[in-house]
Scaffold this motif. Sequence first.
Motif, PDB file in Angstrom:
ATOM      1  N   UNK A   1      -8.119  -4.951  10.600  1.00  0.00           N
ATOM      2  CA  UNK A   1      -8.095  -4.645   9.164  1.00  0.00           C
ATOM      3  C   UNK A   1      -6.715  -4.779   8.535  1.00  0.00           C
ATOM      4  N   UNK A   2      -5.665  -4.655   9.323  1.00  0.00           N
ATOM      5  CA  UNK A   2      -4.273  -4.878   8.930  1.00  0.00           C
ATOM      6  C   UNK A   2      -3.856  -4.212   7.602  1.00  0.00           C
ATOM      7  N   UNK A   3      -3.984  -2.863   7.510  1.00  0.00           N
ATOM      8  CA  UNK A   3      -3.619  -2.202   6.257  1.00  0.00           C
ATOM      9  C   UNK A   3      -2.117  -1.957   6.084  1.00  0.00           C
TER      10      UNK A   3
ATOM     11  N   UNK B   1       0.835  -1.195   0.000  1.00  0.00           N
ATOM     12  CA  UNK B   1       0.000   0.000   0.000  1.00  0.00           C
ATOM     13  C   UNK B   1       0.876   1.253   0.000  1.00  0.00           C
ATOM     14  N   UNK B   2       0.411   2.281  -0.660  1.00  0.00           N
ATOM     15  CA  UNK B   2       1.132   3.548  -0.655  1.00  0.00           C
ATOM     16  C   UNK B   2       0.839   4.300   0.634  1.00  0.00           C
ATOM     17  N   UNK B   3       1.646   5.295   0.902  1.00  0.00           N
ATOM     18  CA  UNK B   3       1.450   6.112   2.098  1.00  0.00           C
ATOM     19  C   UNK B   3       0.063   6.747   2.091  1.00  0.00           C
ATOM     20  N   UNK B   4      -0.359   7.292   0.962  1.00  0.00           N
ATOM     21  CA  UNK B   4      -1.680   7.920   0.888  1.00  0.00           C
ATOM     22  C   UNK B   4      -2.806   6.916   1.086  1.00  0.00           C
TER      23      UNK B   4
ATOM     24  N   UNK C   1      -2.629   4.174   2.867  1.00  0.00           N
ATOM     25  CA  UNK C   1      -2.629   3.843   4.297  1.00  0.00           C
ATOM     26  C   UNK C   1      -3.303   4.952   5.085  1.00  0.00           C
ATOM     27  N   UNK C   2      -2.951   6.198   4.796  1.00  0.00           N
ATOM     28  CA  UNK C   2      -3.553   7.319   5.514  1.00  0.00           C
ATOM     29  C   UNK C   2      -5.071   7.349   5.314  1.00  0.00           C
ATOM     30  N   UNK C   3      -5.525   7.083   4.108  1.00  0.00           N
ATOM     31  CA  UNK C   3      -6.965   7.060   3.824  1.00  0.00           C
ATOM     32  C   UNK C   3      -7.640   5.918   4.576  1.00  0.00           C
ATOM     33  N   UNK C   4      -7.014   4.749   4.595  1.00  0.00           N
ATOM     34  CA  UNK C   4      -7.580   3.603   5.313  1.00  0.00           C
ATOM     35  C   UNK C   4      -7.680   3.897   6.812  1.00  0.00           C
ATOM     36  N   UNK C   5      -6.644   4.495   7.371  1.00  0.00           N
ATOM     37  CA  UNK C   5      -6.652   4.833   8.799  1.00  0.00           C
ATOM     38  C   UNK C   5      -7.739   5.874   9.078  1.00  0.00           C
ATOM     39  N   UNK C   6      -7.843   6.876   8.223  1.00  0.00           N
ATOM     40  CA  UNK C   6      -8.883   7.886   8.413  1.00  0.00           C
ATOM     41  C   UNK C   6     -10.272   7.248   8.383  1.00  0.00           C
TER      42      UNK C   6
ATOM     43  N   UNK D   1      -0.016  11.095   9.791  1.00  0.00           N
ATOM     44  CA  UNK D   1       1.298  10.961   9.163  1.00  0.00           C
ATOM     45  C   UNK D   1       1.684   9.492   9.198  1.00  0.00           C
ATOM     46  N   UNK D   2       2.247   9.013   8.112  1.00  0.00           N
ATOM     47  CA  UNK D   2       2.853   7.690   8.085  1.00  0.00           C
ATOM     48  C   UNK D   2       4.243   7.896   7.515  1.00  0.00           C
ATOM     49  N   UNK D   3       5.242   7.876   8.397  1.00  0.00           N
ATOM     50  CA  UNK D   3       6.598   8.250   7.994  1.00  0.00           C
ATOM     51  C   UNK D   3       7.632   7.256   8.519  1.00  0.00           C
ATOM     52  N   UNK D   4       8.749   7.197   7.800  1.00  0.00           N
ATOM     53  CA  UNK D   4       9.882   6.393   8.241  1.00  0.00           C
ATOM     54  C   UNK D   4      10.937   7.324   8.806  1.00  0.00           C
ATOM     55  N   UNK D   5      11.367   7.018  10.016  1.00  0.00           N
ATOM     56  CA  UNK D   5      12.425   7.782  10.671  1.00  0.00           C
ATOM     57  C   UNK D   5      13.496   6.794  11.084  1.00  0.00           C
ATOM     58  N   UNK D   6      14.663   6.902  10.453  1.00  0.00           N
ATOM     59  CA  UNK D   6      15.699   5.898  10.667  1.00  0.00           C
ATOM     60  C   UNK D   6      15.207   4.578  10.121  1.00  0.00           C
ATOM     61  N   UNK D   7      15.258   3.550  10.919  1.00  0.00           N
ATOM     62  CA  UNK D   7      14.794   2.234  10.459  1.00  0.00           C
ATOM     63  C   UNK D   7      13.357   1.939  10.903  1.00  0.00           C
ATOM     64  N   UNK D   8      12.715   2.891  11.574  1.00  0.00           N
ATOM     65  CA  UNK D   8      11.375   2.667  12.122  1.00  0.00           C
ATOM     66  C   UNK D   8      10.292   3.433  11.367  1.00  0.00           C
ATOM     67  N   UNK D   9       9.129   2.799  11.258  1.00  0.00           N
ATOM     68  CA  UNK D   9       7.946   3.444  10.692  1.00  0.00           C
ATOM     69  C   UNK D   9       7.059   3.932  11.830  1.00  0.00           C
TER      70      UNK D   9
END
Length: 153
Positions: free
Chosen positions: A68-70, A1-4, A6-11, A29-37
């Motif tokens: 739902x595990x998106x 899934x793309x970031x957008x 995922x954001x739509x599914x969460x919304x 926000x769905x972002x990667x910082x270092x090795x973590x999402x």
Amino acid sequence: MTTNTIKTAVEDMVRPYLDSHGFELVDIEYVKEGSNWFLRVFVDKEGGIDIDECGRISEFLSEQLDQNDPISVAYFLEVSSPGAERPLKKPDDLRKAVGKYVFISTYEPIDGLKEFEGTLLSFDGEQATVEIGKKQHTIPYAKVASARLAIVF
């Protein structure tokens, strides 16, 4: 899934809960910082939101995400207030911020500036007027790159 996506599914998962409990969804926000999402959900309500309310929303959303595990990778879920420097993402956010101190950046210079920090005097859906000192600047909404409330020092 793309970031957008995922954001739509969460919304879609969280909005009915927020609406029924008097909360406002400010941003996701769905972002990667270092090795973590990180999946960050920013929520507010009239008069502000407290940590217990963030906890209840987090529990609800966590259950929905498990069902739902998106998101296929491991991530950290954070539910919080947008804070004192709340982002102004939508036209309605700017309307509500009239009379408040804001920071607006633009895609291109307007009156020789790309950053405006001052009092938001008006917003009509097409243009924002910001007063900096005694000078007023009119900013076309289409040229706003980002906007947020700002803290006055």
